[in-house]
Scaffold this active site. Sequence first.
Site, PDB file in Angstrom:
ATOM      1  N   SER A 167     -21.287 -71.123  89.974  1.00  0.00           N
ATOM      2  CA  SER A 167     -21.085 -72.487  89.546  1.00  0.00           C
ATOM      3  C   SER A 167     -20.510 -72.443  88.107  1.00  0.00           C
ATOM      4  O   SER A 167     -19.456 -72.058  87.896  1.00  0.00           O
ATOM      5  CB  SER A 167     -22.588 -73.382  89.774  1.00  0.00           C
ATOM      6  OG  SER A 167     -22.477 -74.795  89.242  1.00  0.00           O
ATOM      7  N   ASP A 222     -20.344 -77.763 100.173  1.00  0.00           N
ATOM      8  CA  ASP A 222     -20.445 -77.952  98.808  1.00  0.00           C
ATOM      9  C   ASP A 222     -20.058 -79.284  98.125  1.00  0.00           C
ATOM     10  O   ASP A 222     -18.793 -79.815  98.224  1.00  0.00           O
ATOM     11  CB  ASP A 222     -19.798 -76.615  98.162  1.00  0.00           C
ATOM     12  CG  ASP A 222     -20.279 -76.706  96.508  1.00  0.00           C
ATOM     13  OD1 ASP A 222     -20.764 -77.627  96.082  1.00  0.00           O
ATOM     14  OD2 ASP A 222     -19.952 -75.322  95.885  1.00  0.00           O
ATOM     15  N   HIS A 238     -24.154 -75.692  97.958  1.00  0.00           N
ATOM     16  CA  HIS A 238     -23.744 -75.161  96.814  1.00  0.00           C
ATOM     17  C   HIS A 238     -24.346 -73.920  96.345  1.00  0.00           C
ATOM     18  O   HIS A 238     -23.859 -73.201  95.339  1.00  0.00           O
ATOM     19  CB  HIS A 238     -23.866 -76.294  95.538  1.00  0.00           C
ATOM     20  CG  HIS A 238     -23.555 -75.885  94.362  1.00  0.00           C
ATOM     21  ND1 HIS A 238     -21.923 -75.576  94.074  1.00  0.00           N
ATOM     22  CD2 HIS A 238     -23.797 -75.544  93.211  1.00  0.00           C
ATOM     23  CE1 HIS A 238     -21.840 -75.288  92.849  1.00  0.00           C
ATOM     24  NE2 HIS A 238     -23.075 -75.346  92.195  1.00  0.00           N
TER      25      HIS A 238
END
Length: 244
Positions: A74, A196, A224
């Site tokens: 991320s 996601d 995610h």
Amino acid sequence: MTTLAFWHGWGISPDVFTPFITELKKHVPDNIHFEAMPLPGYDGMPLPSGNPCEVWVDVMMKNITGPVILCGWSMGAILAMSAALRYPEKIDRLILFGATPCFVEKPDWKNAVSFLTGHQFRTDVENDMHRTLRHFVSLFNHQDKNARNIVRQLLALPISPLAVLEAGLDYLAGMDLRSQVADIHQKTLLIHGAFDPLMPVEAAHWLSRTLPDATLHILPDVAHAPFLSQPVQCATLVKEFLNQ
């Protein structure tokens, strides 16, 4: 000894990688050293002054002599790409979970969900940090087949101070690496959840087309946090990648 360094995401402790590192140790050679590194402001690290987009990667790379294999998730993934661009001699390979070159939706970039960098989300964080983070964690795992277990793991992790979260939102709002991605020449493994909700899967496909040497794996029924949802499968993919 090869170092495999892990950079975590916004609002999440570096301890998030502990279960995955435990799984990885079953798959990879003993000569690999694992290090989950806290991003600026996290886990007792000082929060540096200055624009996060300009100084954070320098802070993270200061004590890395390299070359290392850098695994980012991320926000940590876009930081990892920035490190590969600015310190290519220190980065041997990249492993990126839930990656995107740009978090913010723009006229020429629709592969984003910009609420994370919007005014309302920042206000919610300021008004009730704990409640907003609980909602955020639930949201980005919503469609994962292992959502309940992942959310429980994430909510058990320590929460960083408000100033750290706000600086991270500044970073997410300001970073856009689209014009530089083609200059990242390290061999790269992309692992992305098909569901996601934060980094649309189209962003992963864009990276796989634009990075000069990238391999993309889309995991079905995953959101995610692929390495938490499917640790064995992700460890197998990392093992294969390291053996190439």
